[in-house]
Design an enzyme around this catalytic site. Structure first.
Site, short mmCIF file in Angstrom:
data_model
loop_
_atom_site.label_atom_id
_atom_site.label_comp_id
_atom_site.label_asym_id
_atom_site.label_seq_id
_atom_site.Cartn_x
_atom_site.Cartn_y
_atom_site.Cartn_z
N GLU A 31 -50.86 -25.36 5.19
CA GLU A 31 -50.95 -23.92 5.40
C GLU A 31 -49.79 -23.20 4.71
O GLU A 31 -48.62 -23.50 4.98
CB GLU A 31 -50.93 -23.63 6.90
CG GLU A 31 -52.08 -24.27 7.65
CD GLU A 31 -51.90 -24.32 9.16
OE1 GLU A 31 -52.77 -24.90 9.84
OE2 GLU A 31 -50.87 -23.79 9.65
N LEU A 60 -56.03 -22.32 8.35
CA LEU A 60 -55.21 -22.67 9.52
C LEU A 60 -56.04 -23.58 10.42
O LEU A 60 -56.59 -23.15 11.43
CB LEU A 60 -54.79 -21.40 10.27
CG LEU A 60 -54.06 -20.34 9.45
CD1 LEU A 60 -53.65 -19.18 10.34
CD2 LEU A 60 -52.86 -20.92 8.73
N GLU A 62 -55.52 -27.56 11.49
CA GLU A 62 -54.81 -28.84 11.37
C GLU A 62 -55.75 -30.03 11.39
O GLU A 62 -55.53 -31.02 10.67
CB GLU A 62 -53.76 -28.96 12.48
CG GLU A 62 -52.54 -28.07 12.30
CD GLU A 62 -52.79 -26.61 12.67
OE1 GLU A 62 -51.97 -25.76 12.29
OE2 GLU A 62 -53.82 -26.34 13.32
N GLN A 84 -47.30 -27.18 9.81
CA GLN A 84 -46.27 -26.15 9.71
C GLN A 84 -45.15 -26.32 10.73
O GLN A 84 -43.99 -26.09 10.42
CB GLN A 84 -46.92 -24.78 9.83
CG GLN A 84 -46.10 -23.67 9.23
CD GLN A 84 -46.93 -22.40 9.08
OE1 GLN A 84 -47.14 -21.68 10.06
NE2 GLN A 84 -47.40 -22.14 7.88
N PHE A 85 -45.48 -26.73 11.95
CA PHE A 85 -44.51 -27.10 12.98
C PHE A 85 -45.10 -28.26 13.77
O PHE A 85 -46.32 -28.34 13.94
CB PHE A 85 -44.22 -25.94 13.93
CG PHE A 85 -43.41 -24.83 13.32
CD1 PHE A 85 -42.02 -24.86 13.36
CD2 PHE A 85 -44.03 -23.76 12.69
CE1 PHE A 85 -41.28 -23.83 12.80
CE2 PHE A 85 -43.30 -22.74 12.13
CZ PHE A 85 -41.91 -22.78 12.18
N ILE A 89 -49.36 -30.05 15.67
CA ILE A 89 -50.02 -31.26 15.18
C ILE A 89 -51.04 -31.83 16.16
O ILE A 89 -51.87 -32.66 15.80
CB ILE A 89 -48.97 -32.35 14.85
CG1 ILE A 89 -49.55 -33.36 13.85
CG2 ILE A 89 -48.48 -33.05 16.13
CD1 ILE A 89 -48.50 -34.31 13.29
N HIS A 131 -42.94 -24.28 18.50
CA HIS A 131 -42.23 -24.37 17.25
C HIS A 131 -40.99 -25.27 17.35
O HIS A 131 -40.29 -25.44 16.36
CB HIS A 131 -41.78 -22.97 16.79
CG HIS A 131 -42.89 -22.07 16.38
ND1 HIS A 131 -43.81 -21.58 17.27
CD2 HIS A 131 -43.24 -21.56 15.16
CE1 HIS A 131 -44.68 -20.80 16.62
NE2 HIS A 131 -44.35 -20.78 15.35
#
Length: 328
Positions: A31, A60, A62, A84-85, A89, A131
């Protein structure tokens, strides 16, 4: 060694450029990783250098990113996918556990899955919920997944190149708190560092401090503070938490007789518990005190005002060291 200094974030970017120059089968996807260069700019410049067919901006989604990457890997490409973080996941866990980790076993070696999953991890950057996760133990429990967490620019560079070379899936977690901390000289020479090996960062004789990821920073601080008190602490960066280099850890603990394990993840069922249990099995009679663990509490990462109370610091580490050094 070059005089130019790189942060851990820049070292990751350097390794990705190197890997993609060396091997046309390496593709990068995730992303915002193409046009924007990633949320932290870890993939900055890749799209311009290698084009949209090898640097792919994804929706977006995952689960889709992981499924697509596994399909690419099974057919001979070497995808490096970014989540991304780490807290994002979980939607991809089905793909990673049920398919990526089992590909070689399921096909009796006919297919492998040369996939790297990159993701920022950990607290300390004043981020909101999901995050700041440090859930590396989830992946370490899964047979078929290798889990790597660098703690310096040089190790990020060398271990990422080695991970991309690996024929099986590697979860490569990058501590966000270290992304721009402590730039170091680094030569873009393509040298790979060995996977599955610990790195002894400081020799010592009185106790062993074991850590990985961002917590290595506070662990080294604690070792310096101990040295001022005349205590010699050996510091080991585990770096690859699955599989563990237990031989290096055992040799150190047999030498010092005392051990403190430091990690940012919650305590219960953390990787520190696995290391402690393994050391008890291997070196119980050489220990002079029970092994201590210094960890985050068993709660979700809090909002940033409470992060100083959540993350283990040098004072927490010193308190655990005092416990093992003063054990009767």
């Amino acid at each position: 060694m070059s005089d130019k200094k790189y942060t851990l974030l820049e070292a990751v970017n350097l390794a990705l450029h190197r890997a993609m120059r060396e091997d046309d089968d390496v593709v990068v996807l995730g992303e915002d990783i193409g046009v924007n260069g990633g949320v932290f700019r870890a993939t900055l410049g890749l799209r311009d250098a290698f084009g949209f067919k090898r640097v792919i901006d994804t929706p977006l989604a995952e689960n889709m990113i992981a499924g697509l990457s596994i399909g690419m890997a099974a057919q001979g490409l070497k995808p490096v996918m970014e989540i991304q973080f780490l807290g994002f996941i979980y939607a991809a866990m089905e793909q990673l556990i049920s398919h990526a980790a089992r590909m070689r076993n399921r096909t009796r070696g006919r297919l492998s899955c040369p996939l790297v999953v990159r993701s920022p991890m950990g607290a300390g950057i004043r981020a909101p919920e999901h995050h700041s996760e440090a859930t590396e133990a989830l992946f370490a429990h899964i047979p078929g997944l290798r889990v790597v967490i660098p703690s310096s620019p040089a190790r990020a560079y060398g271990l990422l190149l080695a991970a991309i070379d690996d024929p099986d899936p590697v979860i490569f977690l990058e501590p966000t708190r270290l992304y721009r901390m402590n730039p170091q000289p680094l030569e873009d020479d393509g040298r790979r560092l060995p996977l599955d090996s610990c790195f002894t960062l400081r020799e010592g004789s009185d106790l062993t401090l074991v850590s990985w990821g961002a917590s290595v920073h506070e662990t080294l601080q604690a070792a310096s503070m101990l040295a001022e008190r005349g205590v010699s602490a050996e510091v080991i960066d585990v770096a690859c938490i699955k599989p563990l280099d237990l031989d290096t850890l055992e040799a150190s603990v047999r030498k010092t007789g005392r051990c403190v394990i430091v990690h940012e993840a919650p305590k219960t069922c953390g990787v520190g518990a696995e290391i402690a249990a393994s050391l008890y099995e291997r070196a119980l009679l050489d220990l002079h005190a029970p092994i201590q663990r210094v960890t985050a509490p068993d709660i979700p990462p809090p909002l940033y005002r409470l992060e100083p109370y959540y993350l283990p610091d040098a004072g927490d580490i010193l308190a655990a060291c005092d416990t093992v050094l003063n054990y009767a």
